[in-house]
Motif scaffolding. Structure first.
Motif, PDB file in Angstrom:
ATOM      1  N   VAL A   5      40.839  39.003  46.396  1.00  0.00           N
ATOM      2  CA  VAL A   5      39.951  37.865  46.623  1.00  0.00           C
ATOM      3  C   VAL A   5      40.391  37.080  47.850  1.00  0.00           C
ATOM      4  N   LEU A   6      41.635  37.281  48.271  1.00  0.00           N
ATOM      5  CA  LEU A   6      42.143  36.632  49.472  1.00  0.00           C
ATOM      6  C   LEU A   6      43.291  37.463  50.021  1.00  0.00           C
ATOM      7  N   LEU A   8      46.237  37.182  53.028  1.00  0.00           N
ATOM      8  CA  LEU A   8      46.875  36.360  54.046  1.00  0.00           C
ATOM      9  C   LEU A   8      47.756  37.238  54.914  1.00  0.00           C
ATOM     10  N   ARG A  28      52.023  40.775  54.843  1.00  0.00           N
ATOM     11  CA  ARG A  28      50.726  40.458  54.252  1.00  0.00           C
ATOM     12  C   ARG A  28      50.888  40.259  52.757  1.00  0.00           C
ATOM     13  N   SER A  30      48.319  39.961  49.418  1.00  0.00           N
ATOM     14  CA  SER A  30      46.957  40.097  48.898  1.00  0.00           C
ATOM     15  C   SER A  30      46.917  39.481  47.508  1.00  0.00           C
ATOM     16  N   ARG A  33      42.108  39.282  41.735  1.00  0.00           N
ATOM     17  CA  ARG A  33      41.185  38.438  40.981  1.00  0.00           C
ATOM     18  C   ARG A  33      41.930  37.788  39.808  1.00  0.00           C
ATOM     19  N   ALA A 154      44.116  25.812  45.991  1.00  0.00           N
ATOM     20  CA  ALA A 154      44.455  26.479  47.245  1.00  0.00           C
ATOM     21  C   ALA A 154      45.683  27.356  47.039  1.00  0.00           C
ATOM     22  N   SER A 156      48.901  29.633  48.675  1.00  0.00           N
ATOM     23  CA  SER A 156      49.767  29.635  49.842  1.00  0.00           C
ATOM     24  C   SER A 156      50.816  30.730  49.701  1.00  0.00           C
TER      25      SER A 156
END
Length: 178
Positions: A5-6, A8, A28, A30, A33, A154, A156
């Motif tokens: 879902v995201l 970075l 990275r 990941s 869900r 959020a 991080s």
């Protein structure tokens, strides 16, 4: 992770000739869900039933998967910090990591019980080897308003990346076959 879902991408600077620096991708993370499950108050600390706002609260378990993707060639993860900051009126009651089967020894520090921000600091048990790139799961029991229909927050991530361990006996020597 196929259903991320995201994602970075985390960057670092690297020295180049002439004293300049360039930006390079270091690693990275990941995020999968998340899943939310109801938690019955009887499953929690009985003191929660004594709270004056007990009837105005509900409790959920957030199952939160993430992957440390392989770092760039010749690098390793020394540590990783994964965090979630929830919107107001949400507090973490308990934080539980779930170690994958066969996970390397990882030192884990947890922060955020009773707060809207939670974080997991993962440190390699053997610093020279680093953290393995793999899937991990964290679970957080949350105290939320009874009328809440979802969670917002959020994500991080912070990774500490270092040069990888060198292979012994093969660097710079010709190999022969017999």
């Amino acid at each position: 992770m196929t259903d991320a879902v995201l994602v970075l991408d985390l960057f670092t600077t690297e020295a180049i000739l002439g004293g300049d620096e360039r930006l390079v991708k270091g690693g990275r993370v990941s995020f999968g869900r998340p899943m939310i499950y109801p938690v019955h108050p009887d499953e929690l600390d009985p003191l929660l039933a004594r709270r004056p706002d007990h009837g105005q609260r509900k409790y959920v378990l957030l199952h939160f998967p993430f992957d440390l993707e392989p770092p760039r060639a010749g690098r390793r993860y020394e540590s990783a910090t994964i965090g979630i900051s929830f919107e107001d009126d949400v507090a973490a009651l308990d934080i539980t990591p779930i170690a994958p089967h066969g996970d390397e020894q990882v030192h884990l520090d947890i922060r955020g019980i009773g707060r809207t921000e939670v974080a997991w600091d993962l440190l390699a048990g053997e610093p020279a080897a680093g953290l393995r790139a793999r899937s991990r799961v964290m679970q957080v029991v949350l105290d939320i308003p009874a009328g809440a229909t979802g969670l917002r927050g959020a994500l991080s991530a912070k990774l500490t990346i270092a040069p990888g361990r060198r292979e012994v006996g093969t660097q710079g020597r010709p190999q022969s076959e017999t």
